[in-house]
Design an enzyme around this catalytic site. Structure first.
Site, PDB file in Angstrom:
ATOM      1  CB  SER A   1       8.655  -5.172   9.538  1.00  0.00           C
ATOM      2  OG  SER A   1       7.392  -5.572   8.924  1.00  0.00           O
TER       3      SER A   1
ATOM      4  CG  ASP B   1       1.201  -8.728   7.597  1.00  0.00           C
ATOM      5  OD1 ASP B   1       0.323  -8.285   7.105  1.00  0.00           O
ATOM      6  OD2 ASP B   1       2.417  -8.575   7.620  1.00  0.00           O
TER       7      ASP B   1
ATOM      8  N   GLY C   1       4.052  -2.454   0.073  1.00  0.00           N
ATOM      9  CA  GLY C   1       3.175  -1.202   0.787  1.00  0.00           C
ATOM     10  C   GLY C   1       4.448  -0.514   1.694  1.00  0.00           C
TER      11      GLY C   1
HETATM   12  C1  S3P Z   1       4.329  -3.765   7.846  1.00  0.00           C
HETATM   13  C2  S3P Z   1       3.070  -3.355   8.363  1.00  0.00           C
HETATM   14  C3  S3P Z   1       1.853  -3.861   8.054  1.00  0.00           C
HETATM   15  C4  S3P Z   1       1.813  -5.223   7.625  1.00  0.00           C
HETATM   16  C5  S3P Z   1       2.819  -5.027   6.378  1.00  0.00           C
HETATM   17  C6  S3P Z   1       4.258  -4.708   7.018  1.00  0.00           C
HETATM   18  C7  S3P Z   1       5.284  -2.873   8.370  1.00  0.00           C
HETATM   19  O1  S3P Z   1       0.875  -2.914   7.480  1.00  0.00           O
HETATM   20  O2  S3P Z   1       0.631  -5.622   7.210  1.00  0.00           O
HETATM   21  O3  S3P Z   1       3.047  -6.471   5.726  1.00  0.00           O
HETATM   22  O4  S3P Z   1       6.487  -3.299   7.829  1.00  0.00           O
HETATM   23  O5  S3P Z   1       5.198  -1.765   8.849  1.00  0.00           O
HETATM   24  P1  S3P Z   1      -0.047  -1.890   8.044  1.00  0.00           P
HETATM   25  O6  S3P Z   1       0.794  -1.028   9.035  1.00  0.00           O
HETATM   26  O7  S3P Z   1      -0.337  -1.116   7.325  1.00  0.00           O
HETATM   27  O8  S3P Z   1      -1.055  -2.595   8.794  1.00  0.00           O
END
Ligand code: S3P
Length: 449
Positions: A21, A333, A106
């Site tokens: 992240s 996660d 994502g």
């Molecule tokens: C992340 C937020 C999480 C996590 C993803 C990374 C991020 O998703 O599951 O692997 O870097 O902001 P969500 O914010 O949609 O829960």
């Protein structure tokens, strides 16, 4: 395909790779800051490389450097760091004739969309098959309220989609879910607004964007609603962002596999150095304590805005626990590997309020349930979670469905199952942890044949 066999013991010390992240955010904020941002410990995995690729397509120069002791005095001479030549909030250029490709990530698509909302061009973003199944309405909705036109190519608001950059307006947004990706998308778009933005989430999700934005000089406040877990983050219009020198901590989500491995394998002691333990990410540590795990956290220190520590775990007789409510976003996660710990624990572990797992890289609730059952574990399934009854794990073939976290979690299950576990396609670990199997093997006290 990779085969994981039962091990008699795990011993050793690891430095897990950089936080995914924070690595994404270092590129994104570096690109829209003024001047050069230096990054040490960047995670070179497929997801983060997708972010680099998108920003390069928009004219941002990102280079690798060796031995940059001027910015990191204790750097080893051959250690690589990154420099991102930022061009300011509106300095990106239109990715001519090509679409932006977020691959499996994502975080890339959702955070990038917030930045694209404030540019003076429109962009088309796509992703791989898994990302194209994931919901984008959660960002289309707030961005539309900010006055930004976001249009999906299909009826059900999935990728590919077009974002018409412009002048986002400040909004008050009450998010139905705790998602750092959605929160970060809105906060990044809010950087371009002339009015403040108030973003409320049901429980605090990871706050790396807020911490990094504040360090860049953004004017940001957080308010907790009394008598509830809800948190409001307020971003006020402010000056341009200043560049940073960032040391990325080790990723607790990657450390989680070895924390679990050290706890469930007999005669084991595993130390993980330099792990980020930001309180919006440390839910797994709280669960390990609740399950009776033998764990020592030492040398707690600050690395820039983030808290880091060295963590040691030893073989433990775990017991079942309840995991629900506001702790869920802090371990979202880690739930696949927590489920494996639960399968090895005495008694029942109940996980609720985790419906978000259905819209990750795979439907993780369904995949965990199916695969644990295949391994001989009783699992009761709920729409938002599961109850896992500790038992003996049976070896079997696991299809990780292209989902890195399933591949790694069920590899850990193989360390304690009666017969080997075969992970049918393990290459998906490249999404977040390319050296996962080498690091795991480094803890084996005897060679696996
Ligand atoms: C992340 C937020 C999480 C996590 C993803 C990374 C991020 O998703 O599951 O692997 O870097 O902001 P969500 O914010 O949609 O829960």
């Amino acid at each position: 395909m990779i085969t994981i066999k039962n091990v008699s013991s795990l011993r050793g010390t690891l430095q897990v790779p950089g936080d995914k992240s924070i690595s994404h955010r270092s590129i994104m904020l570096g690109a829209i800051a003024e001047g050069d941002t230096y990054v040490r410990g960047f995670l070179k995995s497929a997801d983060c490389l997708a972010t680099i690729d998108c920003f390069r397509r928009m004219g941002i120069v990102i280079e690798s450097q060796k031995g940059n002791q001027a910015h990191f005095p204790d750097l080893k001479p051959d250690e690589t760091t990154l420099v991102i030549h930022g061009k300011g909030l509106r300095g990106l250029s239109a990715p001519e004739g090509i679409e932006l490709y977020a691959a499996n990530s994502g975080t890339t698509v959702r955070l990038l969309s917030g930045i694209l909302a404030g540019q003076n061009f429109s962009s088309h973003i796509s992703g791989d098959a898994s990302l194209s199944r994931r919901p984008m309405r959660r960002i289309i909705d707030p961005l539309s309220r900010m006055g930004i036109l976001c249009v999906s190519d299909n009826e059900d608001d999935r990728l590919p989609m077009t974002i018409m950059g412009g002048q986002p307006k400040g909004i008050r947004y009450d998010s139905p879910i705790s998602s750092a990706q959605v929160k970060s998308c809105v906060l990044l778009a809010a950087l371009y607004a002339e009015e403040p933005t108030f973003y409320t989430e049901p429980a605090l999700s990871r706050n790396h964007t807020e911490l990094m934005l504040r360090a860049c000089g953004a004017n940001l406040k957080t308010r907790k609603k009394s008598g509830s877990d809800a948190v409001t983050t307020i971003l006020y219009p402010g000056p341009s962002l200043s560049s940073l020198t960032i040391t990325v901590p080790g990723d607790i989500s990657s450390a989680a596999y070895f924390l679990a491995a050290g706890l469930i394998t007999e005669d084991s002691e595993v130390t993980l150095n330099g792990v980020g333990i930001n309180e919006t990410r440390d839910g797994i540590l709280r669960v390990i304590r609740a399950m009776g795990g033998d764990m020592t956290i030492q040398n707690i220190r600050m690395e820039g805005q983030e808290t880091v520590a060295d963590i040691t775990v030893r073989s433990s007789d775990l017991r079942g626990t309840k995991i629900r409510g506001s702790v869920i976003p802090t371990l979202i996660d880690e739930l696949p590997v927590i489920a494996v710990m639960a399968a090895c624990a005495e008694g029942v572990t109940v996980i609720r309020d985790a419906g978000e797992l259905r819209v990750k890289e795979s439907d993780r609730l369904a995949a965990i349930t199916d695969n644990l059952r295949k391994m001989g574990i009783r699992v009761d399934s709920f729409e938002d979670g599961m109850a896992i009854y500790g038992g003996e794990l049976r070896g079997t073939d696991i299809d990780p469905l292209g989902d890195h976290r399933l591949a790694m979690a069920f590899s850990i299950a193989g360390l304690v199952s009666d017969k080997p576990v075969r992970i049918l396609d393990e290459r998906c670990v490249n999404i977040s942890y390319p050296a996962f199997y080498d690091d795991l093997a480094s803890l084996f006290t005897k060679k696996q044949k």
